[in-house]
Design an enzyme around this catalytic site. Sequence first.
Site, mmCIF file in Angstrom:
data_model
loop_
_atom_site.group_PDB
_atom_site.id
_atom_site.type_symbol
_atom_site.label_atom_id
_atom_site.label_comp_id
_atom_site.label_asym_id
_atom_site.label_seq_id
_atom_site.Cartn_x
_atom_site.Cartn_y
_atom_site.Cartn_z
ATOM 1 N N HIS A 38 -45.963 13.837 -23.469
ATOM 2 C CA HIS A 38 -46.998 12.818 -23.333
ATOM 3 C C HIS A 38 -47.977 13.189 -22.220
ATOM 4 C CE1 HIS A 38 -48.317 8.863 -21.526
ATOM 5 N NE2 HIS A 38 -48.792 8.764 -22.744
ATOM 6 N N GLU A 55 -50.439 15.631 -23.556
ATOM 7 C CA GLU A 55 -51.400 14.917 -24.395
ATOM 8 C C GLU A 55 -52.543 14.353 -23.547
ATOM 9 O OE1 GLU A 55 -52.101 10.631 -25.805
ATOM 10 O OE2 GLU A 55 -50.062 11.202 -26.361
ATOM 11 N N HIS A 56 -52.212 13.742 -22.417
ATOM 12 C CA HIS A 56 -53.256 13.232 -21.510
ATOM 13 C C HIS A 56 -54.154 14.365 -21.019
ATOM 14 C CE1 HIS A 56 -52.318 8.944 -20.117
ATOM 15 N NE2 HIS A 56 -51.568 9.136 -21.174
ATOM 16 N N GLU A 116 -49.429 3.668 -16.299
ATOM 17 C CA GLU A 116 -49.324 3.297 -17.716
ATOM 18 C C GLU A 116 -47.909 2.829 -18.036
ATOM 19 O OE1 GLU A 116 -49.512 5.447 -22.129
ATOM 20 O OE2 GLU A 116 -50.401 6.440 -20.396
#
Length: 485
Positions: free
Chosen positions: A85, A88-89, A165
């Site tokens: 993840h 991905e950012h 987040e």
Amino acid sequence: MTRDDGKKTTPWAFIHRAGAAFLLLLVALLPPPVRAEVFNPETFTLDNGMQVVVVTNRTAPVVSHMVWYKVGAADEPWGKSGIAHFVEHLMFRGTETVPDGEFSQRISREGGQDNAFTSWDFTAYYQNVASDRLRLVMELEADRMVNLALSDAVVLPERDVILEERAQRVDNVPGSRLNEQMYAALFQNHPYGIPIIGWSHEIAELTLEDVESFYQTWYAPNNAILVVSGDINAETLRPLAEATYGQIPSRPVPERVRPMEPGAEGERRVVVTDPTVQQPLWRRLYLAPSYANDPDGHAYALQVLSEVLGGGPTSRLYRSLVIDQGLAVSAGTGYSPNDLDYSVFVAVLAPTPGTDLEDAEAAFEEEVARIVREGVPEAEVEAAKTRLAIAADYARDSLFGPARTLGAALATGQTIEDVESWPDRIRAVTAEEVRAAAEAVLTAERAVTGLLLPEAPPSPVAAAPPPGAPAEEAPDAEEALNDDK
């Protein structure tokens, strides 16, 4: 109105059951549908090993462009949760030729939209743009496949963004915390028990070297799938793909090796309490097969079972728990076998105010036991299969739907033929297969039950003994530990 057992029912419940019975009769009388392909895609493979899939839809001059990498959270190094993840950012932070943050701005200036998502099994990036802007999108996406510019100045602030987040989406959301803990209890050995976003303490320790290693290991054209859906065909797309992605050399990619689950024993329950909870919730997860790991052939029958048991207002759970017994305000199930190693069959109940969760749980288990004991009438199975087919028709008519469905399938071990033959395989499911799937999968040994509750009130303070009363003797610690009563 009063039922034969003396319990009251409502006119609405009677009408609802009559309407459902009419639907089942109507479906039973309909002729079987002819075979129809789902998306009718074209496909080819570039010289560097990148698979390309095209679904033509001339409804409007737009396309949905997706790149799927066959790597996800379940492929992360042990103790490094959250890297998939995290990368991905970072893919949106810039390359040697595209400045930090400019990727999405360029898409937006062309009237397009872009985003990405990470699962345990894949990471996907997509853009929805006018078809005459497709080459620009492909150039940008091919660039960041190999030229991502990373440094501490980029990585460390983004790590803080991800921690925030997680705080907002998980730590401060009781339902998300419950789901996270249930997955950790369900998967005792497999990495599906580790949250996709990662554990906070491990995210906080991720470094530039960690993310660079992950990116350079997995982000290669021969580990990626390009799916384009919309106003284009393979003949037009092939030269664009060869001029962009086709210029990137392939490189070795590791085999995806994951530990599997042992046989589970004993009931597992998770309880999360929080003062912000307004609606208690009962949830159950069953360890279920996926398309790619289905040794007993239950995956298609489980999809029909989910529709029969909890697939909306005509389902058994809704009719029984919501309409007839009034134990729940909502009740449903879900099951999607699009995972590489295992999937999960989910049941969720929201009890009516004042209802004991144990009563709602017992009613759910009785509905499952009734299916195992009595089976499901053929007409009810046919009605469920028809509803599933209608949902597939809706997916076919969209742009993003075909790209997402095909990409997820190919990234988790399926083939295009598997996707295209889905309607036939669903239509072939029998009532006995539905019953057998319920008996095999919906068992206590394969399940984790979760309860989301308001914070329990504090225990009343014990009254102080009257003056002169003898003090109560504390129990012996060893005796207490060995007390089996």
